[in-house]
Design an enzyme around this catalytic site. Structure first.
Site, short mmCIF file in Angstrom:
data_model
loop_
_atom_site.label_atom_id
_atom_site.label_comp_id
_atom_site.label_asym_id
_atom_site.label_seq_id
_atom_site.Cartn_x
_atom_site.Cartn_y
_atom_site.Cartn_z
N CYS A 167 -0.22 66.61 27.33
CA CYS A 167 -0.80 66.36 28.41
C CYS A 167 -1.81 67.54 28.80
O CYS A 167 -1.08 68.66 28.95
CB CYS A 167 0.28 66.31 29.83
SG CYS A 167 -0.52 66.17 31.36
N ASN A 186 -2.78 60.99 22.67
CA ASN A 186 -2.84 60.97 24.14
C ASN A 186 -4.55 61.19 23.92
O ASN A 186 -5.61 60.82 23.43
CB ASN A 186 -2.29 62.44 24.56
CG ASN A 186 -1.77 62.45 25.67
OD1 ASN A 186 -2.64 62.27 26.75
ND2 ASN A 186 -0.77 62.83 26.24
#
Lengths: 303, 254
Positions: free
Chosen positions: A130, A192
């Site tokens: 993240c 991601n």
């Protein structure tokens, strides 16, 4: 009849189409738009040990063929998920995959241990990628040694299928993929979001409260596809591929590059029925191209 | 229930160079819509307009099966929408968000600025039906940007401010003389630019008057999946799309 079943580690998905974490809430947000039982799986919103408010507004900037987000893992914590949300969604006939986050390794472990006790959850996605949190998150995933350390720790804490979600913000994604494979990951999911930023030229200010954020959408698709193909050639564990998938053709390309299953993310915001359309489109592709088993397409790019 | 609906552009009515009302027709009766509810309109005709655009519903007609939006061109998405042709297909997700509270038998001040006037005619209609009295206060830069006065007058008295004084009282909405009589109102509703709503919210708090604002936060999805449109409340960050767009200012960290 075409055979859409795919295997990821010990798990069999009814089809390769799953929803990406952070773009599908806990599934309930989409219940008005589709029959959630049709999905291969749902990667639900990222969980942390405690309640997190996430970053300040503004958290989103639209960019060409994509968007930047800086949500920062807003969620009510793993206990709230297990006690309140999961009982509402567990009856669906699809795999529910929690996405596990932490600032420090101890937090990751504690979240994982709690999820390990939930009988009907068969896998977790370990998020070491993240880009929108100050501590932890991507910091674990952009360095090979720390990616291995956190994966080893979670491996010890988790008995079922462990999927590690990789960051594309690295020099060589295959090194990280090989590292987490060696540390006990059963599968990897990639990619991601890419770290990016947007500036308002009129005000000379950044658009996001955090200045930088994660880029997603079709803008990143060719890079994501390349990374999936590189990782496919570097590891033996299955890959769940994602990055700008908007339609069935994109999904097929990710499978040809080496994905055993795929995740649809940003496209859900524009067309909340896109996952179903991709499943239907994959069936049509298989009929048209005489593909009996979708699993025959995994890594089947012809060079 | 939220729906994804293919509609056709029935009518495009330009109010001036950059302001227009689009009326969409759908093959079925529209879902029930209340003032403050919004729709996400798909506009992705070019790579740089990627996401849907959220607009408050301006009007709905359950007999003709139409839904209308009051739109001001502020960027590429609204510009593309303004170029739609009659009969063209338009995909919307609706109805989204909460609505203004409809209180009975009270006196309300309903303040709109810029494209923020979009949901306020529907609100006036609802308040009038509930027996409440509505006074509208509309603000803009010049006379040319004040729209739909006759329609507003159907539901209440209309007061106007323009920054150049070309119509109504000169100045901003917060400069209007009606504020001298603010204690005679029970409730304020407002939708418009953030600085305007902040200023009104502050005055409302000072006079201890209930005030509801409709936020226009940027969002990616509109139905609670992306968590991008949050506003800070005394009870944590809340999505403007699902827990708003209408908030009571006393709940906001303003």
């Amino acid at each position: 009849m075409v055979d859409l079943k795919v295997k990821v580690d010990k798990l069999e998905f009814k089809n390769p189409v799953t929803a990406a974490s952070g773009t599908f809430g806990f599934g309930e947000e989409f219940a008005d738009f589709m029959d959630l039982n049709d999905l291969g799986g749902i990667f639900v919103k990222g969980l942390t040990l405690h309640n997190r408010e996430g970053n300040d507004y503004p958290r989103m900037a639209e960019t060409p063929a994509g968007m930047l987000n800086a949500v920062g893992l807003q969620n009510k914590g793993v206990d709230y998920f297990i006690n309140t949300i999961y009982p509402r969604i567990k009856h669906w006939d699809t795999e529910i995959f929690p996405n596990v986050n932490g600032s420090i390794i101890e937090d990751y472990i504690e979240v994982t241990e709690k999820l390990n006790e939930v009988e009907s959850i068969n896998a977790i996605e370990l998020n070491i990628s993240c880009p929108n949190v100050k501590e932890g998150g991507m910091a674990f995933g952009v360095n090979c040694a720390s990616a291995i350390t956190v994966t080893e720790a979670i491996r010890k804490a988790y008995d079922k299928t462990l999927i590690v979600k990789l960051s594309p913000n690295v020099t060589d994604i295959t090194e990280i993929a090989k590292g987490v494979e060696g540390a006990g990951a059963d599968a990897v999911s990639l990619v991601n979001t890419f770290l990016g930023m947007a500036i308002d030229a009129k005000t000379r200010k950044p658009i996001l409260s955090t200045i930088t954020g994660g880029l997603s959408g079709p803008a990143i698709k060719p890079i994501a596809l390349r990374m999936v193909w590189q990782v496919y050639n570097a590891v033996k564990i299955p890959i769940i591929g994602m990055g700008g998938i908007m339609n069935a053709t994109d999904a097929i390309e990710f499978m040809l590059a080496g994905s055993s299953a795929i995740q649809i993310g940003t496209a859900n915001f524009i067309d909340p029925q896109v996952c179903i359309k991709v499943i239907d489109g994959i069936k049509e592709y298989m009929l048209e191209h005489r593909v009996e088993k979708i699993s025959d397409l995994i890594g089947a790019m012809e060079v | 229930m939220k729906k994804i609906q293919d509609c056709k552009l029935k009518n495009m009515r330009y109010l001036n160079d950059d302001t227009y009302i689009i009326e969409l027709s759908m093959p079925v009766m529209p879902e029930k819509i209340e003032s403050g509810n919004f729709a996400e309109i798909r506009v992705d005709k070019t790579a740089d307009v990627f996401l849907r655009r959220p607009f408050s519903v301006y009007d709905v007609n359950y007999k003709d099966n139409t839904i209308s939006f009051f739109i001001k061109t502020i960027g590429k998405g609204t510009q593309l929408l303004s170029q739609l042709q009659e009969g063209e297909n338009v995909n919307i997700i609706y109805p989204l968000g909460n609505s203004f509270s409809k209180i009975e038998n009270t006196k309300t001040l309903v303040i709109g600025g810029g494209s923020g006037i979009a949901p306020l005619i529907l609100l006036g209609k609802e308040l009038k039906e509930k027996g409440s009295k509505v006074v509208y206060l509309l603000g803009a830069r010049t006379e040319n940007d004040i729209h739909l006065v006759e329609e507003f007058e159907t539901y209440g008295e209309v007061l106007i401010t323009t920054e150049d004084g070309s119509l109504g009282e000169k100045g901003r909405v917060t400069d209007h003389s009606i504020w001298n009589k603010i204690s005679s109102f029970d409730k304020i509703y407002t939708c418009g630019p953030d600085p305007m709503m902040h200023a009104i919210g502050k005055i409302a708090k000072e006079h201890n008057i209930e005030c509801e604002v409709s936020l226009e936060n940027t969002m990616a999805c509109g139905f609670g999946a992306c968590l991008c449109c949050v506003t800070a409340t005394h009870n944590g960050n809340k999505c403007a799309c699902t827990e708003g767009p209408v908030f009571n200012v006393k709940d906001l960290k303003w």
